[in-house]
Design an enzyme around this catalytic site. Structure first.
Site, PDB file in Angstrom:
ATOM      1  N   SER A  25      11.032  -5.395  12.067  1.00  0.00           N
ATOM      2  CA  SER A  25      10.226  -5.577  13.289  1.00  0.00           C
ATOM      3  C   SER A  25      10.935  -5.116  14.554  1.00  0.00           C
ATOM      4  CB  SER A  25       9.893  -7.058  13.500  1.00  0.00           C
ATOM      5  OG  SER A  25       8.997  -7.513  12.554  1.00  0.00           O
ATOM      6  N   HIS A  55       5.308  -2.196  13.235  1.00  0.00           N
ATOM      7  CA  HIS A  55       5.793  -1.460  12.063  1.00  0.00           C
ATOM      8  C   HIS A  55       5.021  -0.149  11.970  1.00  0.00           C
ATOM      9  CE1 HIS A  55       8.075  -4.656   9.836  1.00  0.00           C
ATOM     10  NE2 HIS A  55       7.423  -5.390  10.710  1.00  0.00           N
ATOM     11  N   HIS A  77       5.122  -5.956   3.301  1.00  0.00           N
ATOM     12  CA  HIS A  77       5.400  -7.390   3.171  1.00  0.00           C
ATOM     13  C   HIS A  77       4.535  -8.030   2.102  1.00  0.00           C
ATOM     14  CE1 HIS A  77       6.596  -6.357   7.313  1.00  0.00           C
ATOM     15  NE2 HIS A  77       7.536  -7.262   7.154  1.00  0.00           N
ATOM     16  N   TYR A  79       3.268 -10.922   2.368  1.00  0.00           N
ATOM     17  CA  TYR A  79       2.138 -11.622   2.995  1.00  0.00           C
ATOM     18  C   TYR A  79       0.966 -10.696   3.325  1.00  0.00           C
ATOM     19  CZ  TYR A  79       4.203  -9.918   7.399  1.00  0.00           C
ATOM     20  OH  TYR A  79       4.729  -9.134   8.374  1.00  0.00           O
ATOM     21  N   GLU A  80       1.193  -9.388   3.260  1.00  0.00           N
ATOM     22  CA  GLU A  80       0.075  -8.467   3.481  1.00  0.00           C
ATOM     23  C   GLU A  80      -0.853  -8.437   2.267  1.00  0.00           C
ATOM     24  OE1 GLU A  80       1.183  -4.674   5.776  1.00  0.00           O
ATOM     25  OE2 GLU A  80       3.117  -5.371   5.041  1.00  0.00           O
ATOM     26  N   ALA A 107      13.859  -9.202  11.205  1.00  0.00           N
ATOM     27  CA  ALA A 107      13.847 -10.206  12.261  1.00  0.00           C
ATOM     28  C   ALA A 107      13.753 -11.551  11.558  1.00  0.00           C
ATOM     29  CB  ALA A 107      12.641  -9.992  13.164  1.00  0.00           C
ATOM     30  N   MET A 205      10.490 -13.451   6.298  1.00  0.00           N
ATOM     31  CA  MET A 205       9.440 -13.185   5.307  1.00  0.00           C
ATOM     32  C   MET A 205       9.628 -11.851   4.584  1.00  0.00           C
ATOM     33  SD  MET A 205       6.237 -14.285   7.717  1.00  0.00           S
ATOM     34  CE  MET A 205       6.319 -15.719   8.789  1.00  0.00           C
ATOM     35  N   SER A 206      10.867 -11.383   4.518  1.00  0.00           N
ATOM     36  CA  SER A 206      11.070 -10.070   3.887  1.00  0.00           C
ATOM     37  C   SER A 206      12.446  -9.988   3.231  1.00  0.00           C
ATOM     38  CB  SER A 206      10.945  -8.968   4.956  1.00  0.00           C
ATOM     39  OG  SER A 206      12.030  -9.040   5.867  1.00  0.00           O
ATOM     40  N   ASN A 229      14.299 -15.855  17.243  1.00  0.00           N
ATOM     41  CA  ASN A 229      13.697 -17.099  17.772  1.00  0.00           C
ATOM     42  C   ASN A 229      14.278 -18.300  17.040  1.00  0.00           C
ATOM     43  OD1 ASN A 229      11.932 -15.818  15.505  1.00  0.00           O
ATOM     44  ND2 ASN A 229      11.504 -18.006  15.411  1.00  0.00           N
ATOM     45  N   HIS A 241       4.535 -14.113  17.148  1.00  0.00           N
ATOM     46  CA  HIS A 241       5.022 -12.790  16.739  1.00  0.00           C
ATOM     47  C   HIS A 241       5.438 -11.983  17.970  1.00  0.00           C
ATOM     48  CE1 HIS A 241       5.630  -9.321  14.243  1.00  0.00           C
ATOM     49  NE2 HIS A 241       4.698  -8.616  14.861  1.00  0.00           N
TER      50      HIS A 241
HETATM   51  N1  HPA Z   1      10.166 -17.696  10.434  1.00  0.00           N
HETATM   52  C1  HPA Z   1       9.849 -16.789   9.486  1.00  0.00           C
HETATM   53  N2  HPA Z   1       9.936 -15.488   9.690  1.00  0.00           N
HETATM   54  C2  HPA Z   1      10.386 -15.066  10.887  1.00  0.00           C
HETATM   55  C3  HPA Z   1      10.724 -15.951  11.902  1.00  0.00           C
HETATM   56  C4  HPA Z   1      10.618 -17.359  11.667  1.00  0.00           C
HETATM   57  O1  HPA Z   1      10.911 -18.205  12.519  1.00  0.00           O
HETATM   58  N3  HPA Z   1      11.131 -15.190  12.967  1.00  0.00           N
HETATM   59  C5  HPA Z   1      11.027 -13.909  12.589  1.00  0.00           C
HETATM   60  N4  HPA Z   1      10.573 -13.820  11.335  1.00  0.00           N
END
Ligand code: HPA
Length: 267
Positions: A25, A55, A77, A79-80, A107, A205-206, A229, A241
């Protein structure tokens, strides 16, 4: 696989990359800056296309600091809605193209309270909490064995090279365990407490499917997370996001500098 390789080799005039990089990301700028050939995933036989904001979705071939590199500008991903097999197909393609070293970036949210947004974290190990495995199903022995060892996925030599580069660039690189969840919802505060209790320092998530497949294929793997974050419940702020993309953009220069220095020194 043959169709995929034939298409890529024709397009790139048989460019033979030795190093692969998956850009997460907001981290795609390296590919914009250094690009000799770029092929949108949608054009490549056998590839799926990514749909996530931030992306781009193309394979980029380039000579960077005299290293022949193939970059995924944007990844697929879980989740896609793609299967583990679909999201890791490009890693097997890289292997067949000659890649022996893979740098995975992402990220991630901060689980370890001593880390700060904007920090970069070298992944020392991972926890697969996605509920699936990319090696499930028929095993192609030409890639790797049925029950591959995963006791050192993230190559110690590459971690050392990253650390040296981080020191030279004054980056205060963190080290930690990355836990992957399936997403797309962010975690709950209780899930982040669980992640911390289980030994995770960051959550995302990756990356985990790709690193499992790369290790299985015999590639050396380096993973770097951009900590964008505080994970859920670590601060009072709600997750978005947009915040992830903004922080990733803020650190892209130091991130690119780190990758360039790693490329210079990676064997
Ligand atoms: N959780 C899951 N995936 C993420 C996060 C998060 O806080 N930040 C960036 N990708």
């Amino acid at each position: 696989m043959k169709d995929t390789l034939d298409y890529i080799n024709t397009y790139t005039d048989n460019f033979q990359p030795e190093i692969g990089i998956v850009l997460g990301s907001g981290l795609g700028e390296l590919a914009d800056k250094y690009c000799e050939y770029s092929i949108p995933y949608s054009q490549i036989p056998g590839f799926e296309s990514s749909s996530v904001v931030g992306h781009k979705g193309q394979l980029v071939f380039a000579n960077i600091v005299n290293r022949k590199v193939v970059m995924m500008q944007g990844r697929l991903h879980f989740y896609e809605g793609y299967s583990m097999l679909q999201i890791t197909y490009p890693i097997k393609v890289m292997k067949r193209l000659g890649v022996n070293t893979l740098i995975l970036t992402n990220a991630a949210g901060i689980v370890n309270k001593s880390f700060r947004p904007g920090d970069l974290m070298v992944i020392t190990d991972h926890i697969n909490f996605m509920g699936d495995n990319p090696l499930k199903g028929h095993n192609d022995e030409t890639f790797g064995e049925r029950f591959p060892d995963m006791s050192e996925i993230y190559n110690k030599g590459l971690i050392k090279i990253a650390d040296t580069a981080g020191r030279l660039l004054n980056l205060n690189l963190r080290h930690g365990v990355y836990m992957a969840t399936s997403g797309p919802s962010y975690e709950t505060p209780a899930e982040i407490v669980m992640a911390r209790t289980m030994g995770a320092d960051a959550v995302g998530m990756s990356t985990v499917p790709e690193s499992i497949v790369a290790n299985y294929c015999g590639m050396k793997v380096l993973g770097i997370s951009c900590l964008t974050n505080y994970a859920s419940g670590v601060s009072t702020k709600k997750l978005s996001h947009a915040e992830v993309v903004t922080t990733a953009n803020d650190v892209k220069d130091k991130f690119s500098a780190l990758i360039l220095m790693i490329l210079q020194n990676a064997k």
